[in-house]
Design a protein around this motif. Structure first.
Motif, PDB file in Angstrom:
ATOM      1  N   GLU B  35     -10.162  31.719  -5.321  1.00 14.66           N
ATOM      2  CA  GLU B  35      -9.474  30.626  -6.013  1.00 14.66           C
ATOM      3  C   GLU B  35     -10.040  29.315  -5.484  1.00 14.66           C
ATOM      4  O   GLU B  35     -10.007  29.051  -4.281  1.00 14.66           O
ATOM      5  N   VAL B  58     -15.771  33.757 -14.185  1.00  4.21           N
ATOM      6  CA  VAL B  58     -14.581  32.900 -14.110  1.00  4.21           C
ATOM      7  C   VAL B  58     -13.525  33.571 -14.974  1.00  4.21           C
ATOM      8  O   VAL B  58     -13.697  33.686 -16.189  1.00  4.21           O
ATOM      9  N   GLN B  61      -8.939  29.433 -15.511  1.00  2.00           N
ATOM     10  CA  GLN B  61      -9.043  28.085 -14.966  1.00  2.00           C
ATOM     11  C   GLN B  61      -7.911  27.223 -15.475  1.00  2.00           C
ATOM     12  O   GLN B  61      -7.340  27.490 -16.533  1.00  2.00           O
ATOM     13  N   GLU B  63      -5.926  22.987 -15.013  1.00  2.00           N
ATOM     14  CA  GLU B  63      -6.009  21.639 -14.471  1.00  2.00           C
ATOM     15  C   GLU B  63      -4.606  21.160 -14.163  1.00  2.00           C
ATOM     16  O   GLU B  63      -3.686  21.360 -14.944  1.00  2.00           O
ATOM     17  N   TYR B  68      -8.814  20.626 -10.510  1.00  2.00           N
ATOM     18  CA  TYR B  68      -9.238  21.743 -11.343  1.00  2.00           C
ATOM     19  C   TYR B  68      -9.213  23.008 -10.501  1.00  2.00           C
ATOM     20  O   TYR B  68      -9.694  23.015  -9.370  1.00  2.00           O
ATOM     21  N   LYS B  69      -8.639  24.060 -11.080  1.00  2.00           N
ATOM     22  CA  LYS B  69      -8.566  25.332 -10.354  1.00  2.00           C
ATOM     23  C   LYS B  69      -9.331  26.400 -11.124  1.00  2.00           C
ATOM     24  O   LYS B  69      -9.217  26.505 -12.343  1.00  2.00           O
ATOM     25  N   PHE B  70     -10.092  27.163 -10.389  1.00  2.00           N
ATOM     26  CA  PHE B  70     -10.860  28.262 -10.982  1.00  2.00           C
ATOM     27  C   PHE B  70     -10.562  29.539 -10.209  1.00  2.00           C
ATOM     28  O   PHE B  70     -10.468  29.516  -8.988  1.00  2.00           O
TER      29      PHE B  70
END
Lengths: 131, 75
Positions: B35, B58, B61, B63, B68-70
């Motif tokens: 993460e 990925v 994802q 925001e 921003y999170k992936f």
């Protein structure tokens, strides 16, 4: 299968260094085998002293604030990172002779070679770039 | 989503989010999930592009307030 990225660095300013090392570290991060051939002013980028204080183009000094604000890593940091990720650094022998530079003048881990050394690496490269 | 490792790369600019992500994912086993948190808007295209090139995926994802999170699954 690992991809190969071959880069020629022939300019010695701060912005040139960012272009070279950003692409090189990003490529290495994507598991590519990366080699950079430093020639003419490009040798500044791996010179022990010069790479720590590379010149900013005249009239562009105000960019430095932006670099700080964007938290852009320093060139010594990027160079170290490139080496940690096994980016191969090749200093051009001919330019070294012309500028009376020795291998000891460069950061540790630099290889010295000629045009043929780079061409041998670049021959089957997937990406070739010149800065 | 459950992650095996969380990487805080907030405040870092290109190419650092990608470089740190690579280092973090090297410590995982195939199939495990990383993460990533970043504030670099360039990462929106860079992280998916990097993942494709390096053979990872990925899987999600999002925001949240400029972060921003992936969630990246190691290939």
């Amino acid at each position: 299968m690992s991809r190969k990225v071959a880069i020629i660095a022939s300019n010695g300013g701060l912005f040139d260094a960012y272009k070279v090392f950003n692409i090189a570290t990003a490529a290495a991060a994507a598991d590519a085998e990366v080699a950079i051939f430093f020639t003419f002013e490009g040798l500044n980028l791996i010179h022990k002293d010069a790479h720590q204080q590379l010149p900013v183009p005249t009239g562009r000094e105000h960019y430095m604030e932006g670099f700080k604000k964007a938290n852009v890593p320093s060139i010594p940091e990027l160079l170290q990172m490139a080496q940690e990720m096994n980016v191969k650094l090749i200093a051009c022998q001919m330019t070294m002779d012309v500028m009376s530079l020795k291998k000891e003048d460069f950061v540790d881990g630099v290889d010295v070679g000629g045009a043929a050394t780079f061409l041998h690496f670049a021959q089957d490269a997937d990406v070739t770039l010149t800065f | 989503m459950n992650a095996d490792k969380v990487l805080d790369a907030r405040g870092l600019s290109c190419p650092m989010p990608v470089v740190r992500t690579k280092k973090a994912i090297d410590e995982l086993k195939p199939g495990q999930i990383l993460e990533l948190h970043t504030t670099d808007s360039g990462a929106l295209s860079d992280i998916p592009a990097w993942a494709k090139t390096a053979g990872h995926r990925v899987i999600e994802q999002s925001e949240d307030n400029g972060v921003y999170k992936f969630w990246i699954q190691k290939g």
